[in-house]
Write a protein that holds these residues in place. Structure first.
Motif, mmCIF file in Angstrom:
data_model
loop_
_atom_site.group_PDB
_atom_site.id
_atom_site.type_symbol
_atom_site.label_atom_id
_atom_site.label_comp_id
_atom_site.label_asym_id
_atom_site.label_seq_id
_atom_site.Cartn_x
_atom_site.Cartn_y
_atom_site.Cartn_z
ATOM 1 N N LEU A 258 0.912 -1.202 -0.124
ATOM 2 C CA LEU A 258 0.046 -0.029 0.097
ATOM 3 C C LEU A 258 0.860 1.286 0.105
ATOM 4 C CD1 LEU A 258 -2.872 1.165 0.209
ATOM 5 C CD2 LEU A 258 -2.574 1.161 2.577
ATOM 6 N N LEU A 259 2.166 1.291 0.748
ATOM 7 C CA LEU A 259 2.957 2.603 0.739
ATOM 8 C C LEU A 259 3.520 2.700 -0.618
ATOM 9 C CD1 LEU A 259 5.456 3.238 3.427
ATOM 10 C CD2 LEU A 259 5.934 3.312 1.014
ATOM 11 N N HIS A 260 3.891 1.362 -1.352
ATOM 12 C CA HIS A 260 4.312 1.777 -2.525
ATOM 13 C C HIS A 260 3.233 2.172 -3.570
ATOM 14 C CE1 HIS A 260 8.592 0.339 -2.213
ATOM 15 N NE2 HIS A 260 8.103 -0.711 -1.384
ATOM 16 N N TYR A 261 1.994 1.930 -3.406
ATOM 17 C CA TYR A 261 0.875 2.241 -4.268
ATOM 18 C C TYR A 261 0.822 3.672 -4.267
ATOM 19 C CZ TYR A 261 -3.786 3.267 -5.334
ATOM 20 O OH TYR A 261 -5.153 4.119 -5.917
ATOM 21 N N HIS A 262 1.036 4.414 -3.066
ATOM 22 C CA HIS A 262 0.754 5.750 -2.820
ATOM 23 C C HIS A 262 1.946 6.593 -3.057
ATOM 24 C CE1 HIS A 262 -3.031 6.314 -0.729
ATOM 25 N NE2 HIS A 262 -2.698 5.043 -0.126
ATOM 26 N N PHE A 263 3.316 5.835 -2.802
ATOM 27 C CA PHE A 263 4.760 6.570 -3.321
ATOM 28 C C PHE A 263 5.691 5.815 -4.068
ATOM 29 C CE2 PHE A 263 2.643 7.686 0.892
ATOM 30 C CZ PHE A 263 2.860 9.349 0.806
ATOM 31 N N ALA A 264 5.556 6.211 -5.245
ATOM 32 C CA ALA A 264 6.536 5.299 -6.011
ATOM 33 C C ALA A 264 7.902 5.404 -5.978
ATOM 34 C CB ALA A 264 6.213 6.072 -7.738
ATOM 35 N N SER A 265 8.520 6.184 -5.067
ATOM 36 C CA SER A 265 9.941 6.378 -4.941
ATOM 37 C C SER A 265 9.970 6.902 -3.517
ATOM 38 C CB SER A 265 10.658 7.268 -6.048
ATOM 39 O OG SER A 265 10.325 8.652 -5.899
#
Length: 198
Positions: free
Chosen positions: A47-54
């Protein structure tokens, strides 16, 4: 149903940003593990990677989030002075690395300086945050001019000078080379003549 999903997503995003502010300030963007931020926020790493790409996007948004939190704290405080010189001194205090949220905010700024120096994609974030700081001080000084408490030749240049003083003396206070009190007084001593204040 869609509204409740959107609210849940917004809540998760806010929790991620709160956790990122705290952990990046304490460990640095390069050393903090994304899994730790996710665990602190109570969300999955996916979910974190869904919101923030890098990591860069996470740092940029954490800074924006931290700035908004600081703005809310400033706005909600009732003891803000009404006289222009006292108010400007109060604002200077809010921009120094006092313990708590302001210290964490400063650590995020240090991370931004380091990364924006190497990664051009972060420079617009830095420019946007500095522009907001510039506007905040510009408005306060303009009000002091309107009330005849300040006499300024070039307001924009004075604000730029003040922000540079805050950065420089703030770093000295952050590494405890200067006390916060001394940093404040040195900044005021340098800027007061430009404001026409004795």
């Amino acid at each position: 149903m869609e509204a409740s999903r959107a609210a849940a997503r917004a809540s998760a995003r806010a929790r991620i940003l709160d956790a990122a502010v705290m952990l990046i300030a304490r460990e640095g963007i390069n050393d903090v593990r994304v899994a730790r931020i996710a665990m602190q926020a109570g969300v999955s790493a996916s979910l974190l990677h869904y919101h923030f790409a890098s990591r860069d996007s996470l740092l940029a948004e954490a800074l924006e989030h931290s700035y908004e939190l600081a703005g809310d704290l400033r706005t909600n405080r009732r003891e803000q002075p009404t006289e222009a010189p006292a108010r400007l001194r109060w604002m200077i205090d809010w921009c120094l690395p006092l313990p708590g949220h302001q210290h964490d905010d400063w650590m995020l700024w240090v991370e931004l300086w380091l990364h924006a120096g190497r990664r051009p994609e972060l420079r617009p974030t830095a420019a946007r945050l500095y522009a907001r700081m510039h506007e905040w001080f510009d408005e306060a000084i303009a009000e002091g001019e309107a009330s005849h408490e300040f006499r300024v030749e070039d307001r924009s240049r004075t604000v730029d000078h003040l922000l540079a003083l805050l950065d420089g003396y703030g770093i000295r206070a952050l590494i405890e080379d200067f006390s916060i009190e001394r940093a404040h007084e040195e900044i005021w001593a340098a800027i007061a003549p430009e404001l026409g204040v004795h």
